[in-house]
Design a protein around this motif. Structure first.
Motif, PDB file in Angstrom:
ATOM      1  N   VAL A 118       0.498  -1.188  -0.013  1.00  0.00           N
ATOM      2  CA  VAL A 118      -0.285   0.497  -0.028  1.00  0.00           C
ATOM      3  C   VAL A 118       1.044   1.211  -0.668  1.00  0.00           C
ATOM      4  N   PRO A 119       1.463   1.722   0.955  1.00  0.00           N
ATOM      5  CA  PRO A 119       1.909   2.670   0.524  1.00  0.00           C
ATOM      6  C   PRO A 119       3.422   2.481  -0.523  1.00  0.00           C
ATOM      7  N   ARG A 120       3.922   1.419  -0.571  1.00  0.00           N
ATOM      8  CA  ARG A 120       4.557   1.333  -2.063  1.00  0.00           C
ATOM      9  C   ARG A 120       3.626   1.943  -3.480  1.00  0.00           C
ATOM     10  N   ASP A 121       2.438   1.825  -3.041  1.00  0.00           N
ATOM     11  CA  ASP A 121       1.677   2.178  -4.409  1.00  0.00           C
ATOM     12  C   ASP A 121       1.838   3.968  -3.853  1.00  0.00           C
ATOM     13  N   LEU A 122       1.715   4.012  -3.403  1.00  0.00           N
ATOM     14  CA  LEU A 122       1.239   5.209  -2.845  1.00  0.00           C
ATOM     15  C   LEU A 122       2.505   6.118  -4.029  1.00  0.00           C
ATOM     16  N   ALA A 123       3.157   5.811  -3.061  1.00  0.00           N
ATOM     17  CA  ALA A 123       4.234   6.407  -3.538  1.00  0.00           C
ATOM     18  C   ALA A 123       4.566   6.509  -5.138  1.00  0.00           C
ATOM     19  N   GLU A 124       4.720   5.302  -5.096  1.00  0.00           N
ATOM     20  CA  GLU A 124       4.693   5.019  -7.096  1.00  0.00           C
ATOM     21  C   GLU A 124       4.041   6.203  -7.653  1.00  0.00           C
ATOM     22  N   ARG A 125       2.525   6.315  -7.070  1.00  0.00           N
ATOM     23  CA  ARG A 125       2.016   7.425  -7.673  1.00  0.00           C
ATOM     24  C   ARG A 125       1.681   8.925  -6.987  1.00  0.00           C
ATOM     25  N   TYR A 127       2.859   9.911  -3.772  1.00  0.00           N
ATOM     26  CA  TYR A 127       3.337  10.506  -2.944  1.00  0.00           C
ATOM     27  C   TYR A 127       4.327   9.800  -2.017  1.00  0.00           C
ATOM     28  N   ALA A 128       4.838  10.348  -1.364  1.00  0.00           N
ATOM     29  CA  ALA A 128       5.953  10.192  -0.341  1.00  0.00           C
ATOM     30  C   ALA A 128       5.010   9.885   0.895  1.00  0.00           C
ATOM     31  N   SER A 129       5.353   7.801   0.993  1.00  0.00           N
ATOM     32  CA  SER A 129       4.687   7.213   2.493  1.00  0.00           C
ATOM     33  C   SER A 129       5.763   6.579   3.572  1.00  0.00           C
ATOM     34  N   LEU A 130       5.228   6.564   4.658  1.00  0.00           N
ATOM     35  CA  LEU A 130       5.638   6.462   5.756  1.00  0.00           C
ATOM     36  C   LEU A 130       5.401   5.285   6.541  1.00  0.00           C
ATOM     37  N   HIS A 131       6.137   3.533   6.232  1.00  0.00           N
ATOM     38  CA  HIS A 131       5.613   3.029   7.303  1.00  0.00           C
ATOM     39  C   HIS A 131       6.316   2.804   8.197  1.00  0.00           C
ATOM     40  N   VAL A 132       5.086   2.931   9.436  1.00  0.00           N
ATOM     41  CA  VAL A 132       6.164   3.604  10.574  1.00  0.00           C
ATOM     42  C   VAL A 132       5.886   2.046  11.792  1.00  0.00           C
ATOM     43  N   SER A 133       6.369   1.743  12.671  1.00  0.00           N
ATOM     44  CA  SER A 133       6.464   1.035  13.702  1.00  0.00           C
ATOM     45  C   SER A 133       5.789   1.404  14.667  1.00  0.00           C
ATOM     46  N   MET A 134       5.080   1.593  15.147  1.00  0.00           N
ATOM     47  CA  MET A 134       4.092   2.165  16.061  1.00  0.00           C
ATOM     48  C   MET A 134       5.195   1.563  17.765  1.00  0.00           C
ATOM     49  N   ARG A 135       5.555   2.712  18.855  1.00  0.00           N
ATOM     50  CA  ARG A 135       6.325   2.301  20.108  1.00  0.00           C
ATOM     51  C   ARG A 135       6.054   1.427  20.382  1.00  0.00           C
ATOM     52  N   GLY A 136       7.170   0.467  21.017  1.00  0.00           N
ATOM     53  CA  GLY A 136       7.105  -0.323  21.693  1.00  0.00           C
ATOM     54  C   GLY A 136       7.015  -1.735  21.092  1.00  0.00           C
ATOM     55  N   THR A 137       6.777  -1.284  19.064  1.00  0.00           N
ATOM     56  CA  THR A 137       6.752  -2.246  18.032  1.00  0.00           C
ATOM     57  C   THR A 137       8.608  -2.731  17.521  1.00  0.00           C
ATOM     58  N   ALA A 138       8.520  -4.036  17.497  1.00  0.00           N
ATOM     59  CA  ALA A 138      10.116  -3.314  17.179  1.00  0.00           C
ATOM     60  C   ALA A 138      10.065  -3.380  15.622  1.00  0.00           C
ATOM     61  N   PRO A 139      11.384  -2.591  14.996  1.00  0.00           N
ATOM     62  CA  PRO A 139      12.604  -2.327  15.675  1.00  0.00           C
ATOM     63  C   PRO A 139      12.395  -0.719  16.589  1.00  0.00           C
ATOM     64  N   SER A 140      11.253  -0.438  16.692  1.00  0.00           N
ATOM     65  CA  SER A 140      11.249   0.712  17.820  1.00  0.00           C
ATOM     66  C   SER A 140      11.227   1.060  19.249  1.00  0.00           C
ATOM     67  N   GLU A 141      11.134   2.191  20.011  1.00  0.00           N
ATOM     68  CA  GLU A 141      11.861   1.809  21.279  1.00  0.00           C
ATOM     69  C   GLU A 141      10.524   1.725  21.818  1.00  0.00           C
ATOM     70  N   GLY A 142      10.654   2.174  22.928  1.00  0.00           N
ATOM     71  CA  GLY A 142       9.474   2.567  24.093  1.00  0.00           C
ATOM     72  C   GLY A 142       8.868   0.485  24.210  1.00  0.00           C
ATOM     73  N   THR A 143       7.791   1.350  25.124  1.00  0.00           N
ATOM     74  CA  THR A 143       7.316   0.042  25.619  1.00  0.00           C
ATOM     75  C   THR A 143       6.001   0.396  25.122  1.00  0.00           C
ATOM     76  N   ARG A 144       4.931  -1.270  25.051  1.00  0.00           N
ATOM     77  CA  ARG A 144       4.440  -1.523  23.749  1.00  0.00           C
ATOM     78  C   ARG A 144       2.523  -1.266  25.494  1.00  0.00           C
ATOM     79  N   ASN A 145       2.422  -0.769  24.890  1.00  0.00           N
ATOM     80  CA  ASN A 145       1.350  -0.488  25.905  1.00  0.00           C
ATOM     81  C   ASN A 145      -0.048   0.422  25.139  1.00  0.00           C
ATOM     82  N   LEU A 146      -0.218  -0.800  24.053  1.00  0.00           N
ATOM     83  CA  LEU A 146      -1.497  -0.386  23.007  1.00  0.00           C
ATOM     84  C   LEU A 146      -1.772   1.104  22.895  1.00  0.00           C
ATOM     85  N   TYR A 147      -2.816   1.706  23.020  1.00  0.00           N
ATOM     86  CA  TYR A 147      -3.278   2.603  22.728  1.00  0.00           C
ATOM     87  C   TYR A 147      -2.581   4.349  23.567  1.00  0.00           C
ATOM     88  N   ASN A 148      -2.233   4.229  23.995  1.00  0.00           N
ATOM     89  CA  ASN A 148      -2.166   4.893  25.547  1.00  0.00           C
ATOM     90  C   ASN A 148      -0.870   6.320  24.421  1.00  0.00           C
TER      91      ASN A 148
END
Length: 228
Positions: A118-125, A127-148
């Motif tokens: 999905v983000p690649r398709d948007l970029a090809e069209r 739109y620069a796209s960033l697919h990011v791992s939210m907090r606490g989800t590897a390889p991102s840092e922080g404690t995973r506590n769902l929505y907090n």
């Protein structure tokens, strides 16, 4: 009881019932008249209003651009926690355009092909796209506590993207399910550069619609797992 008195009581009762019935019928008649009047008055003054504005469907661009992919882009949040993402940037001849955030609580390293399609398709069209791992989800840092922290982190991600050379300052978000819930939480924080969101099959009020539907208590399975 004398016969005359008995007859008198019957006549009185008959008279009372006739008056009562007439009153009910009269009340029903008045109610019906009022309902008819209301129904007949609905829409007065809007007869010539164009409720559905027919517009031409905007053309869909078939143009495709080459895309540069950057792995493990690092974005620092307001509390110092660093999030990681995969960046897709199109090679545009006319400079930067709007960009898109794909906030993934499962991580941008997910094995699902569509996660990056999905983000690649948007970029090809375009739109620069960033697919990011939210907090606490590897390889991102922080404690995973769902929505907090999803809302605050989303705010920081949006504003970081808006200030990059590959973005014209306008940011949108996309994603379904948890990635869509993220968008509601981000939008609630009102980041100035956020211009559009596209949450799909995502609850805007997860407390009432997901965790405790209609105030219902959780089932034995969730209770057994203890307090998160």
């Amino acid at each position: 009881m004398g016969r005359k008195r008995y007859v008198s009581l019957l006549l009185a009762l008959a008279f009372f019932l006739s008056v009562l019935t007439g009153s009910v019928l009269s009340r029903d008649s008045v109610h019906a008249t009022r309902v008819e009047s209301i129904n007949n008055s609905k829409g007065i003054g809007t007869e010539n209003r164009n409720w559905v504005i027919a517009a031409e469907t905007p053309p869909t661009s078939t143009e495709r651009y080459p895309v540069t992919v950057t792995e493990d882009v690092t974005i620092t949040m307001r509390d110092g926690v660093r999030l990681k993402g995969r960046l897709f940037v199109p090679d545009l001849p006319d400079g930067p355009s709007a960009c898109v955030l794909y906030p993934n609580g499962y991580g941008h390293g997910s094995p699902y092909v569509a996660e990056n399609a999905v983000p690649r398709d948007l970029a090809e069209r375009g739109y620069a796209s960033l697919h990011v791992s939210m907090r606490g989800t590897a390889p991102s840092e922080g404690t995973r506590n769902l929505y907090n922290k999803y809302g605050e982190d989303g705010y920081d991600l949006v504003e970081w993207m808006a200030n990059q050379s590959w973005c014209d300052g306008n940011v949108g978000t996309i994603g379904s399910s948890l990635r869509g819930i993220n968008q509601w939480l981000i939008a609630k924080e009102l980041p100035p550069s956020l211009k559009a969101i596209s949450p799909i099959v995502a609850c805007g009020d997860c407390y009432n619609y997901l965790w405790y539907p209609g105030g219902m208590q959780p089932g034995p399975g969730r209770i057994a797992r203890g307090v998160p």
